[in-house]
Design an enzyme around this catalytic site. Structure first.
Site, PDB file in Angstrom:
ATOM      1  N   GLU A 263       0.919  -0.940   0.195  1.00 25.31           N
ATOM      2  CA  GLU A 263      -0.474   0.221  -0.223  1.00 25.31           C
ATOM      3  C   GLU A 263       0.347   0.874   0.110  1.00 25.31           C
ATOM      4  OE1 GLU A 263      -2.144   1.999   3.134  1.00 25.31           O
ATOM      5  OE2 GLU A 263      -1.342   3.027   1.042  1.00 25.31           O
ATOM      6  N   CYS A 300      -1.927   8.079   4.794  1.00 25.89           N
ATOM      7  CA  CYS A 300      -1.962   7.668   3.182  1.00 25.89           C
ATOM      8  C   CYS A 300      -3.475   7.933   2.332  1.00 25.89           C
ATOM      9  CB  CYS A 300      -2.045   6.577   3.056  1.00 25.89           C
ATOM     10  SG  CYS A 300      -2.998   5.101   4.337  1.00 25.89           S
TER      11      CYS A 300
HETATM   12  P1  NAP Z   1       9.533   3.136   3.467  1.00 26.01           P
HETATM   13  O1  NAP Z   1      10.434   3.686   2.781  1.00 26.01           O
HETATM   14  O2  NAP Z   1       9.675   2.781   2.984  1.00 26.01           O
HETATM   15  O3  NAP Z   1      10.032   1.964   4.603  1.00 26.01           O
HETATM   16  C1  NAP Z   1       9.576   1.187   4.731  1.00 26.01           C
HETATM   17  C2  NAP Z   1       9.795  -0.367   5.261  1.00 26.01           C
HETATM   18  O4  NAP Z   1      10.337  -1.080   4.177  1.00 26.01           O
HETATM   19  C3  NAP Z   1      10.682  -0.307   6.198  1.00 26.01           C
HETATM   20  O5  NAP Z   1      11.256  -1.255   7.256  1.00 26.01           O
HETATM   21  C4  NAP Z   1      12.117  -0.081   5.345  1.00 26.01           C
HETATM   22  O6  NAP Z   1      13.443  -0.386   5.978  1.00 26.01           O
HETATM   23  C5  NAP Z   1      11.692  -0.965   4.354  1.00 26.01           C
HETATM   24  N1  NAP Z   1      12.759  -0.984   2.991  1.00 26.01           N
HETATM   25  C6  NAP Z   1      12.529   0.411   2.125  1.00 26.01           C
HETATM   26  N2  NAP Z   1      13.188  -0.036   1.058  1.00 26.01           N
HETATM   27  C7  NAP Z   1      13.305  -1.191   0.977  1.00 26.01           C
HETATM   28  C8  NAP Z   1      14.647  -1.829   0.408  1.00 26.01           C
HETATM   29  N3  NAP Z   1      15.347  -1.004  -0.800  1.00 26.01           N
HETATM   30  N4  NAP Z   1      14.853  -2.645   0.722  1.00 26.01           N
HETATM   31  C9  NAP Z   1      14.029  -3.230   1.986  1.00 26.01           C
HETATM   32  N5  NAP Z   1      14.021  -2.834   2.234  1.00 26.01           N
HETATM   33  C10 NAP Z   1      12.732  -1.724   2.443  1.00 26.01           C
HETATM   34  O7  NAP Z   1       8.786   3.779   4.396  1.00 26.01           O
HETATM   35  P2  NAP Z   1       8.602   4.862   5.350  1.00 26.01           P
HETATM   36  O8  NAP Z   1      10.021   4.729   6.408  1.00 26.01           O
HETATM   37  O9  NAP Z   1       7.612   4.825   6.942  1.00 26.01           O
HETATM   38  O10 NAP Z   1       8.453   6.437   5.155  1.00 26.01           O
HETATM   39  C11 NAP Z   1       9.164   6.783   4.480  1.00 26.01           C
HETATM   40  C12 NAP Z   1       8.527   7.839   2.961  1.00 26.01           C
HETATM   41  O11 NAP Z   1       7.196   6.981   2.831  1.00 26.01           O
HETATM   42  C13 NAP Z   1       8.204   8.549   3.638  1.00 26.01           C
HETATM   43  O12 NAP Z   1       8.192  10.245   3.945  1.00 26.01           O
HETATM   44  C14 NAP Z   1       6.054   8.688   3.116  1.00 26.01           C
HETATM   45  O13 NAP Z   1       6.892   9.501   1.645  1.00 26.01           O
HETATM   46  C15 NAP Z   1       6.365   7.628   2.444  1.00 26.01           C
HETATM   47  N6  NAP Z   1       5.162   7.226   3.013  1.00 26.01           N
HETATM   48  C16 NAP Z   1       3.802   6.857   2.565  1.00 26.01           C
HETATM   49  C17 NAP Z   1       2.905   5.579   3.409  1.00 26.01           C
HETATM   50  C18 NAP Z   1       1.399   5.888   2.909  1.00 26.01           C
HETATM   51  O14 NAP Z   1       0.559   5.976   3.176  1.00 26.01           O
HETATM   52  N7  NAP Z   1       1.504   6.125   1.750  1.00 26.01           N
HETATM   53  C19 NAP Z   1       3.335   5.510   4.533  1.00 26.01           C
HETATM   54  C20 NAP Z   1       4.239   5.731   5.188  1.00 26.01           C
HETATM   55  C21 NAP Z   1       4.882   6.086   4.657  1.00 26.01           C
HETATM   56  P3  NAP Z   1      14.033  -0.088   6.983  1.00 26.01           P
HETATM   57  O15 NAP Z   1      13.497   1.866   8.404  1.00 26.01           O
HETATM   58  O16 NAP Z   1      15.091  -0.144   7.556  1.00 26.01           O
HETATM   59  O17 NAP Z   1      15.002   1.082   5.804  1.00 26.01           O
END
Ligand code: NAP
Length: 502
Positions: A263, A300
């Site tokens: 999502e 989201c």
């Molecule tokens: P994220 O960067 O996508 O990370 C989510 C999870 O996935 C974390 O456990 C992260 O691990 C892991 N992950 C991400 N990329 C990876 C990869 N290439 N390989 C392996 N594991 C990976 O999201 P976030 O930390 O929650 O937030 C960052 C940004 O995501 C926000 O600024 C926002 O823009 C967006 N976001 C959107 C929503 C939504 O509902 N639309 C919700 C939350 C966040 P690590 O933490 O260990 O890196």
């Protein structure tokens, strides 16, 4: 009494310390140390989950319902400690965390009730037709069966309802699938307490301990190892488009590909139709400002875009929204990274020629204040980058020349979690033209409301075409979300003694 985290992984009922540690980065208070996850620990958890599946996957619905209810009780028993560390780690107010805990335990209890009823099995029976010509028909029975161990990525923006014991975990456990969670490094202490609650519940219910494991994060190789582990059968994920897409691609590239239920968010456009704008544009603008800034815009379903017809009513709408947003105090964002991403997104929109800044505030460090921009539908249609989500309290007003251009805008949208119509009786005809388009774009279409606030219910759909989600046939909220972790099996001519207990 203040709770001190043990800082260890939870693997099949045991607290396991890793070789390396990482510090949490709380919004308030002191950091704590947590064990860094490794691919070896991921493998250990996945093997335990597979071992647990041979009993848990064949357990009775009542036994699993009891487990879900017990998890809810164990979370409630740790309620004050969860709120305390949750507030420190995320910066969210206590009241939000208490409310989110209620949603989390309510979700677990709802799934317990749902599986007790048994409808989700979708059982079907075609009796044998031994005399059918030219060929007899065998007896066919079908029902949904759990798929095996499921990987869950805790979401940063819902440290309880979408994290360690959140919707994905509840749905998978309800289905009969053991769960391996990769904790989010934004709230490791909160995740640990919820993990302790699930571990205690598994023990109290006499289940195989491999039914649940929590590996703390720290490094990218944890997530990669989890989605590529051959014993994992599906993944539940909420997060960024970039991270989600990278993990989705890894799932698809496996020798045996598995579904990745990601999502990944959306801009959740609101269409304000002319009569509604004329009659109650001011109220809609104030309601929008409140929805847009709720939880520092870190939902989201945050309605980032308002589309309306150009004219004096649009001027009035923009002025009211600007005034309402001006009064919103700075709010702490969930992580430093998110605050930085919000500022970068805001700067990108502000620097786009053809976009006017209506409200500029000053936000620094981990704080977010609202920003409001506006542009024309014509310009938006020619600049696809403006359709990308900026996670935080950022609004964009889009002025369409006429109803046809509003429709053209709707056609150009990418997949969304939600689309909203604000309409009055005289707007019905335009609403009827828009609805078939919006229905193809979003998992949920709503009228005269705001999309923040997602009911956990039987009819809820929290999903939508890509990039809102990676599987448009699924939802990650509500009882229908159990379907992600089931697959239909047909039993042909099997004697009763061999059929599944359910
Ligand atoms: P994220 O960067 O996508 O990370 C989510 C999870 O996935 C974390 O456990 C992260 O691990 C892991 N992950 C991400 N990329 C990876 C990869 N290439 N390989 C392996 N594991 C990976 O999201 P976030 O930390 O929650 O937030 C960052 C940004 O995501 C926000 O600024 C926002 O823009 C967006 N976001 C959107 C929503 C939504 O509902 N639309 C919700 C939350 C966040 P690590 O933490 O260990 O890196």
């Amino acid at each position: 009494m203040t709770h001190t985290p043990h800082g260890k992984h939870l693997i099949a009922g045991e607290q396991v310390a890793g070789a390396a540690r990482f510090p949490s980065s709380p919004a308030h208070g002191h950091p704590h140390e947590f064990s860094v996850g490794t691919p070896d620990l991921v493998a250990r958890a996945c093997e335990a989950a597979e071992a647990a599946f041979w009993s848990y996957g064949y357990s009775s619905r009542n036994d699993r319902a009891r487990f879900l209810d017990t998890i809810a009780d164990e979370i409630d028993a740790r309620g004050d400690a969860i709120t305390e560390i949750g507030a420190q780690e995320t910066g969210l107010p206590d009241a939000r965390l208490v409310g989110e805990r209620g949603r989390t335990t309510g979700q677990l209890r709802l799934f317990a009730e749902h599986i007790r009823k048994g409808d989700y099995l979708d059982s079907r029976h075609d009796p044998a037709l031994p005399d059918r010509q030219p060929l007899p028909r065998p007896e066919l029975r079908m029902m949904q069966r759990p798929i095996g161990p499921v990987a869950v990525f805790g979401a940063s923006n819902f440290p309880l309802a979408f994290s360690v014991g959140g919707g994905d975990t509840a749905a998978a456990l309800a289905a009969g699938c053991p769960v391996v969670v990769k904790g989010h490094s934004a709230h490791p202490g909160t995740g640990e307490l919820v993990g302790d609650a699930i571990t205690a519940a598994a023990k109290a219910c006499g289940l195989h301990p491999g039914v649940f494991s929590l590996i703390q994060g720290g490094k990218r190789d944890v997530g990669e190892a989890l989605v590529t582990h051959p014993l994992i059968r599906a993944v539940g994920f909420t997060g960024s488009l970039t991270g989600g897409r990278a993990l989705f691609d890894l799932c698809a590239a496996r020798p045996e590909p598995i579904p990745f239920f990601g999502e990944l968010g959306s801009v959740n456009p609101m269409f304000i139709l002319p009569q509604a704008l004329d009659a109650r544009g001011g109220d809609i603008a104030k309601g929008w400002a409140a929805s847009l800034t709720m939880g520092a815009g870190q939902f989201c379903t945050n309605p980032g875009i308002a589309v309306l017809l150009d004219g004096p009513q649009a001027d009035q709408f923009a002025a009211t929204a600007t005034e309402a947003l001006q009064g919103v105090a700075p709010q702490t964002m969930l992580t430093d990274g998110m605050a930085g991403a919000y500022r970068a997104g805001r700067d990108r929109v502000a620097a786009t020629a053809g976009v006017q800044t209506l409200l500029k505030t000053s936000c620094d460090l981990r704080n977010a204040t609202p920003y409001l921009f506006e542009t024309t539908a014509e310009f938006w249609l020619a600049n696809h980058a403006l359709g990308e989500e900026v996670f935080g309290p950022l609004g964009l007003i889009i002025r369409a020349r006429n109803a046809d251009q509003m429709l053209e805008f709707a056609h150009a949208l990418r997949g969304q979690l939600t689309c909203t119509l604000h309409l009055d009786a005289e707007d019905t005809e335009l609403g009827q033209r828009l609805l078939p388009v919006l229905e193809r774009k979003a998992g949920r279409v709503l009228a005269n409301g705001f999309p923040t606030g997602v009911e956990v219910a039987d009819s809820m759909v929290h999903g939508g075409p890509y990039p809102a989600s990676t599987n448009f046939g699924a939802t990650s909220v509500g009882t229908l979300s159990i379907r992600r972790f089931l697959r239909p099996v047909c039993y042909q001519n099997l004697p009763d003694a061999l059929l599944p207990v359910a």
